[in-house]
Write an enzyme that holds these catalytic residues in place. Structure first.
Site, PDB file in Angstrom:
ATOM      1  N   GLU A 317       0.822  -1.218   0.000  1.00  7.27           N
ATOM      2  CA  GLU A 317       0.000   0.000   0.000  1.00  7.27           C
ATOM      3  C   GLU A 317       0.852   1.264   0.000  1.00  7.27           C
ATOM      4  O   GLU A 317       1.931   1.294   0.578  1.00  7.27           O
ATOM      5  CB  GLU A 317      -0.893   0.015   1.248  1.00  7.27           C
ATOM      6  CG  GLU A 317      -2.059  -0.945   1.140  1.00  7.27           C
ATOM      7  CD  GLU A 317      -2.772  -1.125   2.469  1.00  7.27           C
ATOM      8  OE1 GLU A 317      -3.900  -0.670   2.589  1.00  7.27           O
ATOM      9  OE2 GLU A 317      -2.177  -1.736   3.381  1.00  7.27           O
ATOM     10  N   SER A 469      -8.254  -7.370  14.029  1.00  6.35           N
ATOM     11  CA  SER A 469      -9.449  -7.646  13.246  1.00  6.35           C
ATOM     12  C   SER A 469      -9.709  -9.134  13.317  1.00  6.35           C
ATOM     13  O   SER A 469      -8.773  -9.922  13.135  1.00  6.35           O
ATOM     14  CB  SER A 469      -9.226  -7.243  11.790  1.00  6.35           C
ATOM     15  OG  SER A 469     -10.027  -6.150  11.458  1.00  6.35           O
ATOM     16  N   ARG A 517       2.160  -2.537  16.191  1.00  8.49           N
ATOM     17  CA  ARG A 517       1.086  -1.672  16.688  1.00  8.49           C
ATOM     18  C   ARG A 517       0.810  -1.899  18.170  1.00  8.49           C
ATOM     19  O   ARG A 517       0.529  -0.965  18.905  1.00  8.49           O
ATOM     20  CB  ARG A 517      -0.215  -1.924  15.905  1.00  8.49           C
ATOM     21  CG  ARG A 517      -0.242  -1.205  14.607  1.00  8.49           C
ATOM     22  CD  ARG A 517      -1.661  -1.174  14.035  1.00  8.49           C
ATOM     23  NE  ARG A 517      -1.601  -0.726  12.649  1.00  8.49           N
ATOM     24  CZ  ARG A 517      -2.636  -0.692  11.834  1.00  8.49           C
ATOM     25  NH1 ARG A 517      -3.815  -1.097  12.255  1.00  8.49           N
ATOM     26  NH2 ARG A 517      -2.500  -0.265  10.598  1.00  8.49           N
TER      27      ARG A 517
END
Lengths: 543, 543
Positions: A317, A469, A517
């Site tokens: 990305e 997620s 993270r």
């Protein structure tokens, strides 16, 4: 131990292995030639650095250790060495030997020098003072001429000063008797560790006092990462990261999970989309896995029951945010479920409370080291993790005057806002939001039975940012095909994956977390590049 | 629990979350349409499978569980379920509930059927027998019509038969009272688990008795890996693999090592050579790391002291041997050394003895499962690992009539031969060979001080095959440049790496191991594809 007092010839006799006497003469001549060439090279490399100690009767107490000796010394008993971290007043008056980095070297006249030695982020102040029959003026001169960040071996006696030592982590000093340089740093470093270790608060304070201190920017740090990692904060961050990985694994292993390793080289285009790195695999088109999703689910179809993986995840990305990387470490979990996706959320809940508890219990000194440079408040979390439905979240935002699409995804801003509301209302910075709209989840997500506009899925947030997620997956091949087609995916490209569910498939679910993270958000850091050892973003492929 | 007795309507009331009453009317209509479409799809998917049970008053005791129910049931108490592995005679006469795979289904007339249920490689025999008010003839018919490898939920009473049960791992039976199908396998499987689980010995024995049994070849197995993994041997292999990884980490963490994650996307060409996968990284030429070598050394330069990594390693080699893969799991270690490369070998020695001990102590049932299909002798190893110099090894081969180049590398055949000699002479199948010729080692290997034709390096062997390569590294930038140039490497392409050593570098060393090789050789297996979950070789990129 200078080269004069301890020449290579005598060093060689300490080598445990002797040359085989049976070596062919031809080889011996070739080796001799090689050896002479290497010795000349070594001499050239060290001669300019060694001190002129001919006239010093105490010359054996200091000097550069020749490379030859670092290749050949027999094993020293590890207990002969003390870790800087272990230096405290219980060792008062004891003789110790340490190896570390000369972080700062400060001369006080010609008879005294202070050297701060650093090892794994811990520091100790060492005093080199002229003393008859022990420390010569030449030795002090030698020490003050060393370059910062050079590696030194040092022996001396531990003393406990009357007042606190400001410039070092350990509250004892070493009165140095011997000091040898193992490896010299270049005289001018691209960044100084002192500068790199400075907090914004220090810089601001100094500025108010009229002093301009050096601020090392993020890119410079990353360009010279081997120096940047040496700061106490970074030493802490990467030990905390190691601890998170271990706490993650130990919890899951204790719950009957099996650690797997799935391939990163994938035929076709992984889970689809543009954000994939493509390459040629022996003439076949291939790509790098965007997650272990497909293979971890296949492992459940293979009967492994409960699996997890820790491994690199690749995303091509073009994201230049504070929280995206092109390569990061994925913590992935997949498990059979008996009846409900809450079984997966139960694991998330207990797993992360266990990780946070373990960090608070075992990593206090590393957390403090991080906090000294980047101050942060300890993470607030509940013993049993708060669960809210997506609809409840949307309503809470609405009540606070923030309108969001009830069947869309939350953007970063809304997530942050909801984090604030949750913190105020429930006193936690860690919570689960579940029953997401189906349309914003991947094709393999199981719809809700009572309303297929929603799904048996969840996200988890720390300090208002998404870190996990997860969902129940579709385990019926026919239904999976329909869902893939409905999401615009060419079913043919994922035929192997879909076929995996035709041979009897357990209901199952799982989740994925980014290791960087977790560390970033637990420590309240502002950029994911701080918690990746050698980060990769759209512009950075080195070092 | 057939769809008649437990319709979707009542299931929905068990769903913990109710629809928000505030949902917009427009959305409700859209959702209703979606829901109707999904329900129709589900009905179509299950209708052909459900049994005609209108006339059976005991119909509630069996049937297909509708997908809707598998999406919606509230969490069952996990203690309501018993693992097949846990079924033993202490549970005699107890009511149990299990979920597993219907491995074999055998009808005995119309009133009885045997079903072998498998979970995580363990199996139990279950008896479905017509009994008034409990098990109907229709239920027996339903069970016998199930396809192999379908997933079933089953309840019943544990009984202990008088004679040993041959076809199952657990020595108890379940007298079935209820049986529901969770997911049906296709009627004809590409491979049968029974066939895939068969040993060569069984096939040979049957052949001698005139019976031709199916032998599933390696490629077929790998093509249908989700079925192949279900064999007891494979269930064992991947649990052993998980255990090796954990034993490796626990030992190193207890010795003060830090776990790191280094990038797999590398600028330029990694360590050079042709065996590299190249790709385009946002317009920059990049490749996949052939090992974490450079970055783990840089982490030592960064002051982390002792590091390890478990991660994928990529080799684009055209190797079609039993021991090479294009992607495998590397276990990598790097550490500061005080004085000698033996410090690294000491870690190897204690680490591997700890791993082997741990496997023997904790994985006995998995090792036995592997051994039943692939018989092997337990690995012979010493409490303190044997160390031989390369020269000694060459001499031992020479004495046995095998001539090898004293300054070349050993080929696979010589390695095997030396393994045999060592086993006969020292009684160990695990040993270290050190002081390798410099010419056969990478440029960053430290030469021996007494003879630069040799190096401070080592290889480690299990059962005559190399599994570990390690060495002291060159930590002086100038010397490293010379060595790289001497090995024909363009120094400019590795400038970042070499520069890492200019800022003060600790003497250090390390080693790398292939996880799949450790498992393969510990279990005496003949092909590395058996110990890689989804192997990648020059011809195989799927599944």
């Amino acid at each position: 131990m200078s080269s004069e007092s301890d020449p290579p010839a005598s060093t060689q006799s300490e080598e445990p292995e002797s040359l085989s006497k049976k070596a062919a003469k031809k080889e011996a001549a070739k080796q001799e030639k090689l050896r002479r060439r290497q010795e000349a090279a070594l001499a050239a490399a060290t001669s300019s650095l060694s001190v002129d100690s001919e006239e010093d009767p105490l010359a054996a107490n200091y000097g550069d250790i020749p490379l030859l000796e670092l290749q050949s010394k027999t094993v020293a008993n590890i207990s002969d060495w003390t870790k800087v971290e272990a230096l405290n007043d219980s060792l008062e008056s004891k003789w110790v030997r340490i190896r570390g980095v000369a972080q700062t070297i400060r001369a006080v006249g010609k008879k005294m020098a202070f050297v701060v030695i650093r090892e794994n982020g811990f520091t100790v102040q060492c005093v080199v003072q002229v003393q008859p029959d022990q420390v010569s003026p030449q030795m002090v001169k030698y020490v003050t001429a060393l370059s910062r960040e050079s590696i030194v071996d040092l022996e001396g006696v531990v003393s406990v000063p009357g007042s606190p030592i400001k410039g070092a982590s350990q509250q004892v000093e070493i009165q140095v008797r011997k000091l040898y340089c193992v490896d010299r740093a270049v005289p001018t470093l691209p960044i100084n560790i002192e500068d790199a270790a400075r907090s914004e608060i220090e810089i601001e304070k100094a500025l108010q006092a009229g002093e301009q201190l050096v601020r090392v920017n993020q890119d410079t740090r990353l360009n010279y990462r081997v120096l940047d990692i040496r700061t106490p904060a970074n030493q802490g961050i990467f030990r905390i990261q190691s601890h998170v990985g271990n706490a993650f694994r130990q919890f899951l292993l204790s719950e009957g999970f099996v650690e797997i390793h799935t391939p990163k080289l994938i035929a076709g285009s992984s889970e689809g989309g543009a954000a994939v790195f493509r390459l040629d695999y022996k003439g076949q088109p291939a790509c790098l896995a965007q997650s272990p999703q497909l293979h971890k689910q296949m492992s459940i179809c293979g009967g492994l029951g409960r699996v997890f993986e820790i491994g690199p995840v690749f995303r091509a990305e073009d994201s230049f945010t504070h929280r995206h990387l092109c390569e990061f470490t994925g913590l992935d979990v997949e498990m059979e479920i008996k009846m409900h996706y809450f079984e997966v959320m139960d694991i998330v809940d207990r797993l992360f409370v266990a990780i946070f508890d373990s960090l608070n219990d075992n990593c206090q000194k590393y957390l403090e080291a991080v906090g000294r440079q980047y101050p942060f408040e300890p993470l607030k979390y509940l013993r049993q993790t708060l669960r809210l439905t997506f609809e409840e979240g949307v309503q809470m935002l609405k009540d606070a005057g923030v309108e969001v699409d009830p069947l869309g995804d939350l953007n970063t801003e809304s997530e942050r806002k909801l984090g604030q509301i949750v913190l105020e209302k429930y006193g936690t910075e860690f919570y689960i939001l579940h029953r997401y709209p189906l349309a914003v989840r991947p094709f393999y997500t199981m719809p809700c039975p009572d309303n297929p506009a929603y799904s048996n899925s969840f996200d988890v947030f720390i300090r208002g940012e998404e870190i996990i997620s997860g969902a129940q997956r579709v385990h019926k091949a026919e239904f999976l095909e329909k869902r893939a087609a409905a999401c615009g995916i060419d079913v043919k490209t994922i035929a192997t994956y879909i076929d995996s569910f035709r041979y009897g498939a357990f209901p199952h679910g799982g989740f994925g977390v980014g290791l960087e993270r977790v560390v970033m958000l637990f420590c309240g850091l502002n950029n994911i590049r701080k918690t990746s050892l050698y980060p990769r973003d759209p512009l950075r492929l080195a070092p």
